[in-house]
Design a protein around this motif. Structure first.
Motif, mmCIF file in Angstrom:
data_model
loop_
_atom_site.group_PDB
_atom_site.id
_atom_site.type_symbol
_atom_site.label_atom_id
_atom_site.label_comp_id
_atom_site.label_asym_id
_atom_site.label_seq_id
_atom_site.Cartn_x
_atom_site.Cartn_y
_atom_site.Cartn_z
ATOM 1 N N TYR A 41 0.819 -1.207 0.000
ATOM 2 C CA TYR A 41 0.000 0.000 0.000
ATOM 3 C C TYR A 41 0.856 1.261 0.000
ATOM 4 O O TYR A 41 0.492 2.265 -0.604
ATOM 5 C CB TYR A 41 -0.920 0.005 1.233
ATOM 6 C CG TYR A 41 -1.682 1.303 1.352
ATOM 7 C CD1 TYR A 41 -2.755 1.573 0.499
ATOM 8 C CD2 TYR A 41 -1.312 2.271 2.282
ATOM 9 C CE1 TYR A 41 -3.444 2.773 0.574
ATOM 10 C CE2 TYR A 41 -1.996 3.480 2.367
ATOM 11 C CZ TYR A 41 -3.061 3.725 1.513
ATOM 12 O OH TYR A 41 -3.721 4.917 1.592
ATOM 13 N N CYS A 42 1.990 1.216 0.667
ATOM 14 C CA CYS A 42 2.805 2.426 0.843
ATOM 15 C C CYS A 42 3.743 2.702 -0.317
ATOM 16 O O CYS A 42 4.293 3.796 -0.414
ATOM 17 C CB CYS A 42 3.625 2.306 2.130
ATOM 18 S SG CYS A 42 2.604 2.307 3.607
ATOM 19 N N LYS A 43 3.940 1.751 -1.150
ATOM 20 C CA LYS A 43 4.867 1.952 -2.261
ATOM 21 C C LYS A 43 4.365 3.000 -3.243
ATOM 22 O O LYS A 43 3.174 3.142 -3.454
ATOM 23 C CB LYS A 43 5.073 0.634 -3.015
ATOM 24 C CG LYS A 43 6.109 -0.264 -2.376
ATOM 25 C CD LYS A 43 6.344 -1.496 -3.245
ATOM 26 C CE LYS A 43 7.340 -1.209 -4.329
ATOM 27 N NZ LYS A 43 8.662 -1.759 -4.027
ATOM 28 N N VAL A 44 5.303 3.722 -3.832
ATOM 29 C CA VAL A 44 4.964 4.655 -4.897
ATOM 30 C C VAL A 44 4.352 3.846 -6.037
ATOM 31 O O VAL A 44 4.784 2.751 -6.323
ATOM 32 C CB VAL A 44 6.231 5.388 -5.390
ATOM 33 C CG1 VAL A 44 5.953 6.141 -6.693
ATOM 34 C CG2 VAL A 44 6.726 6.345 -4.321
ATOM 35 N N LYS A 45 3.327 4.413 -6.650
ATOM 36 C CA LYS A 45 2.625 3.754 -7.762
ATOM 37 C C LYS A 45 1.742 2.601 -7.309
ATOM 38 O O LYS A 45 1.252 1.831 -8.117
ATOM 39 C CB LYS A 45 3.614 3.237 -8.814
ATOM 40 C CG LYS A 45 4.355 4.365 -9.506
ATOM 41 C CD LYS A 45 5.066 3.831 -10.756
ATOM 42 C CE LYS A 45 5.729 4.968 -11.510
ATOM 43 N NZ LYS A 45 7.172 4.907 -11.487
ATOM 44 N N SER A 46 1.545 2.488 -6.013
ATOM 45 C CA SER A 46 0.656 1.445 -5.527
ATOM 46 C C SER A 46 -0.763 1.716 -6.005
ATOM 47 O O SER A 46 -1.201 2.860 -6.078
ATOM 48 C CB SER A 46 0.672 1.396 -4.001
ATOM 49 O OG SER A 46 -0.375 0.570 -3.529
ATOM 50 N N ALA A 47 -1.470 0.646 -6.344
ATOM 51 C CA ALA A 47 -2.844 0.805 -6.801
ATOM 52 C C ALA A 47 -3.829 0.385 -5.717
ATOM 53 O O ALA A 47 -5.039 0.425 -5.916
ATOM 54 C CB ALA A 47 -3.058 -0.023 -8.057
ATOM 55 N N GLN A 48 -3.313 -0.013 -4.595
ATOM 56 C CA GLN A 48 -4.203 -0.445 -3.516
ATOM 57 C C GLN A 48 -4.962 0.753 -2.949
ATOM 58 O O GLN A 48 -4.372 1.762 -2.590
ATOM 59 C CB GLN A 48 -3.397 -1.101 -2.391
ATOM 60 C CG GLN A 48 -2.954 -2.510 -2.706
ATOM 61 C CD GLN A 48 -2.472 -3.246 -1.450
ATOM 62 O OE1 GLN A 48 -2.563 -2.746 -0.340
ATOM 63 N NE2 GLN A 48 -1.943 -4.431 -1.647
ATOM 64 N N PRO A 49 -6.281 0.648 -2.840
ATOM 65 C CA PRO A 49 -7.103 1.744 -2.316
ATOM 66 C C PRO A 49 -6.947 1.941 -0.812
ATOM 67 O O PRO A 49 -7.160 3.032 -0.293
ATOM 68 C CB PRO A 49 -8.532 1.329 -2.669
ATOM 69 C CG PRO A 49 -8.474 -0.155 -2.784
ATOM 70 C CD PRO A 49 -7.094 -0.500 -3.268
ATOM 71 N N SER A 50 -6.590 0.900 -0.112
ATOM 72 C CA SER A 50 -6.442 1.020 1.337
ATOM 73 C C SER A 50 -5.510 -0.065 1.849
ATOM 74 O O SER A 50 -5.329 -1.095 1.201
ATOM 75 C CB SER A 50 -7.807 0.898 2.011
ATOM 76 O OG SER A 50 -8.392 -0.335 1.687
ATOM 77 N N PRO A 51 -4.908 0.201 3.016
ATOM 78 C CA PRO A 51 -3.997 -0.793 3.585
ATOM 79 C C PRO A 51 -4.773 -2.030 4.007
ATOM 80 O O PRO A 51 -5.965 -1.949 4.313
ATOM 81 C CB PRO A 51 -3.384 -0.076 4.788
ATOM 82 C CG PRO A 51 -4.352 1.010 5.132
ATOM 83 C CD PRO A 51 -5.003 1.408 3.833
ATOM 84 N N SER A 52 -4.123 -3.148 4.027
ATOM 85 C CA SER A 52 -4.783 -4.385 4.414
ATOM 86 C C SER A 52 -5.047 -4.395 5.917
ATOM 87 O O SER A 52 -4.352 -3.744 6.688
ATOM 88 C CB SER A 52 -3.894 -5.570 4.050
ATOM 89 O OG SER A 52 -2.741 -5.562 4.873
#
Ligand SMILES: *[C@@H]1O[C@H](CO)[C@@H](O)[C@H](O)[C@H]1NC(C)=O
Length: 102
Positions: A41-52
């Motif tokens: 989630y924290c990576k640049v360019k992450s596509a995750q809408p929210s942390p797990s």
């Protein structure tokens, strides 16, 4: 090092410090597995809408004062905005402590 935001820096160093603690099962209240849970989630360019949920669980247990000693390296591939979001998206009860910068 830039002074962006203590909270962002703290969560970032949480990720970094735990990653650096090779072999340690737990560092400052954070399990090694928190890195794997939160990094996507924290990576640049992450596509995750929210942390797990797994990530949030582990972030909540962090001992921020303890983590301050590991401050110093924020990897370029970590998005500080997303790191800031962690404490809100995870609804952390205790806001991160402040590390003195100097
Ligand atoms: C960092 O995350 C924020 C919020 O998800 C996003 O708007 C921004 O574009 C991201 N920045 C980079 C460099 O990926």
């Amino acid at each position: 090092m830039r002074k962006a935001s203590n909270a962002a820096a703290l969560v970032a160093l949480l990720i970094v410090a735990v990653a650096a603690a090779a072999g340690a099962m737990r560092l400052c209240g954070v399990e090694r597995s928190a890195v794997d849970a939160c990094r996507p989630y924290c990576k640049v360019k992450s596509a995750q809408p929210s942390p797990s949920p797994a990530c949030c669980d582990k972030v909540k247990a962090a001992q921020w004062d303890c983590l301050c000693q590991f401050k110093g390296s924020l990897p370029d591939d970590i998005n500080a905005t997303r790191i800031m979001d962690l404490q809100y998206k995870c609804k952390c009860d205790n806001p991160p402590a402040t590390c003195s910068d100097d």
